[in-house]
Design an enzyme around this catalytic site. Structure first.
Site, mmCIF file in Angstrom:
data_model
loop_
_atom_site.group_PDB
_atom_site.id
_atom_site.type_symbol
_atom_site.label_atom_id
_atom_site.label_comp_id
_atom_site.label_asym_id
_atom_site.label_seq_id
_atom_site.Cartn_x
_atom_site.Cartn_y
_atom_site.Cartn_z
ATOM 1 N N CYS A 231 -83.651 -49.790 11.203
ATOM 2 C CA CYS A 231 -83.240 -48.986 10.045
ATOM 3 C C CYS A 231 -84.319 -48.911 8.965
ATOM 4 O O CYS A 231 -84.611 -47.825 8.444
ATOM 5 C CB CYS A 231 -81.952 -49.556 9.450
ATOM 6 S SG CYS A 231 -80.568 -49.548 10.602
ATOM 7 N N ASP A 291 -68.758 -46.285 16.877
ATOM 8 C CA ASP A 291 -69.335 -45.690 15.673
ATOM 9 C C ASP A 291 -68.187 -45.117 14.858
ATOM 10 O O ASP A 291 -67.494 -44.206 15.307
ATOM 11 C CB ASP A 291 -70.340 -44.593 16.038
ATOM 12 C CG ASP A 291 -71.235 -44.187 14.873
ATOM 13 O OD1 ASP A 291 -70.773 -44.268 13.717
ATOM 14 O OD2 ASP A 291 -72.386 -43.786 15.121
ATOM 15 N N ARG A 293 -68.515 -43.764 11.806
ATOM 16 C CA ARG A 293 -68.980 -42.857 10.762
ATOM 17 C C ARG A 293 -68.425 -41.449 10.939
ATOM 18 O O ARG A 293 -68.145 -41.010 12.043
ATOM 19 C CB ARG A 293 -70.517 -42.792 10.751
ATOM 20 C CG ARG A 293 -71.182 -44.042 10.246
ATOM 21 C CD ARG A 293 -72.681 -43.970 10.402
ATOM 22 N NE ARG A 293 -73.088 -43.907 11.803
ATOM 23 C CZ ARG A 293 -74.366 -43.872 12.205
ATOM 24 N NH1 ARG A 293 -75.337 -43.884 11.304
ATOM 25 N NH2 ARG A 293 -74.648 -43.835 13.493
ATOM 26 N N THR A 314 -83.533 -36.924 13.796
ATOM 27 C CA THR A 314 -82.540 -37.849 14.346
ATOM 28 C C THR A 314 -82.664 -37.929 15.859
ATOM 29 O O THR A 314 -83.171 -37.007 16.504
ATOM 30 C CB THR A 314 -81.112 -37.423 13.973
ATOM 31 O OG1 THR A 314 -80.199 -38.448 14.384
ATOM 32 C CG2 THR A 314 -80.721 -36.123 14.654
#
Length: 358
Positions: A231, A291, A293, A314
């Site tokens: 990250c 995930d 999100r 991405t």
């Protein structure tokens, strides 16, 4: 005076995070990770012993749910009965998987059909996830005096992303080491949740595709330079790439720690990874989806900045699909970092099990 549903649901989330008993539809619930003897006694004051609600993902780990349905995330929550021998310590063992390997023999447990409590159980799990709590709750039928706060189940299900709206709260010049010509734009969501940031680097034109990056906050990687993930390098490489782009661009810094499960749960997932589970299995053992999100907020932020077309940096197809679902035109460009000995397996899991593209 009537209370708007969004405010009522947020008040319930806040109360749950404070370890309070909350009424959701037909059920009084209490966070399993925050409960103590006093709050559990308050929940059971109506004379009924509380059961536990866990997700299908967690129930599959405990062999309490249809594993095929749980594997695709479409199974109902599971109600676990609590006989007298299942005390608070044992209940926490159901909720939190970090000690699963240390105490592998659990049970036998009995579950029951949710029946008329199904909608309330789904809402209870949604509320726990919204509050970044472990998705495991003590629950009992509402009896006797109502909990301090009671919310209809359908109101809880209106929580984001269903109600995702943002407004620009403030903006200021913010010179960065890698991008001196940067403006920071702060967004406040209408649901009262955490603030999100946009870094507008250079002077991107809105009449052509804008180079963009969606970056989910990662305290351990972005601030502490953890080697367990990529990250931090992704963040800094994205800022440098946008700064070098003649047209500049926009980086959204989204408060979606740990793929949306929150910082504390991410650290629990790290503990499970140390036991040999990969990042997907760690999340699902905790009771979450791989995930959690949603990129509705990201789309709303870009639209508020006048952006309709993006060239998105991405490797995650969910980000591409998430923006496209809200009407943005998305062209993808790769954005990947070289592995290190600590995150090579993690990056391989993202590629092999989550479909991250090269």
């Amino acid at each position: 005076m009537s209370i708007a549903p969004a405010f009522l649901a947020e008040a319930a989330s806040d109360a749950l995070r404070r370890g309070r008993v909350v009424g959701i539809g037909t059920l009084a619930i209490l966070s399993a990770e925050l409960a103590d003897a006093e709050s559990l006694a308050a929940l059971e004051s109506g004379g009924t012993r509380a059961g536990m609600i866990i997700t299908a993902r967690r129930a599959a780990v405990l062999s309490l749910a249809n594993q095929r349905a749980a594997a695709v995330g479409d199974a109902e929550p599971v109600w676990v009965e609590r006989p007298d021998w299942l005390d608070m310590a044992g209940s926490r063992g159901i909720a939190d998987p970090v000690l699963d390997l240390a105490t592998p023999f659990k049970g036998p447990f009995r579950s029951r059909a949710l029946g008329e409590d199904a909608a309330s159980a789904r809402a209870a799990i949604a509320l726990a996830k919204h509050g970044a709590l472990l998705p495991a709750l003590y629950a009992a039928a509402i009896a006797g005096p109502d909990p301090v706060l009671t919310v209809p189940a359908e109101t809880v299900m209106l929580l984001p992303p269903a109600m995702a709206r943002v407004k620009i709260s403030s903006r200021a010049r913010l010179p960065l080491a890698a991008a001196e010509n940067t403006e920071v734009v702060a967004f406040r969501p209408d649901d009262g949740g955490p603030e999100h940031l946009a870094l507008v680097i250079g002077d991107p034109r809105r009449d052509q595709p804008v180079l963009a990056r969606l970056h989910s906050a990662c305290l351990t990687g972005d601030v502490l330079a953890s080697l367990k993930c990529d990250c931090g390098p992704q963040l800094h490489a994205a800022i440098a790439a946008i700064a070098a782009n003649p047209g500049g661009g926009i980086l959204l810094y989204l408060q979606q720690e740990g793929r949306g499960i929150g910082l504390l749960n991410k650290l629990r997932a790290y503990a499970l990874q140390d036991q040999g589970f990969d990042t997907v299995d760690a999340n699902t053992r905790l009771g979450f989806e791989p995930d959690e999100r949603d990129f509705t907020l990201a789309a709303a932020m870009l639209k508020a900045l006048g952006v309709g077309d993006v060239t998105l940096m991405t490797n995650n197809p969910l980000k591409v699909d998430g923006l496209a679902a809200h009407g943005l035109t998305v062209t993808r460009v790769a954005h990947h970092m070289p592995p290190n000995p600590h995150n090579a397996a993690y990056l391989g899991t993202k590629r092999d099990r989550q479909g991250h593209m090269p």
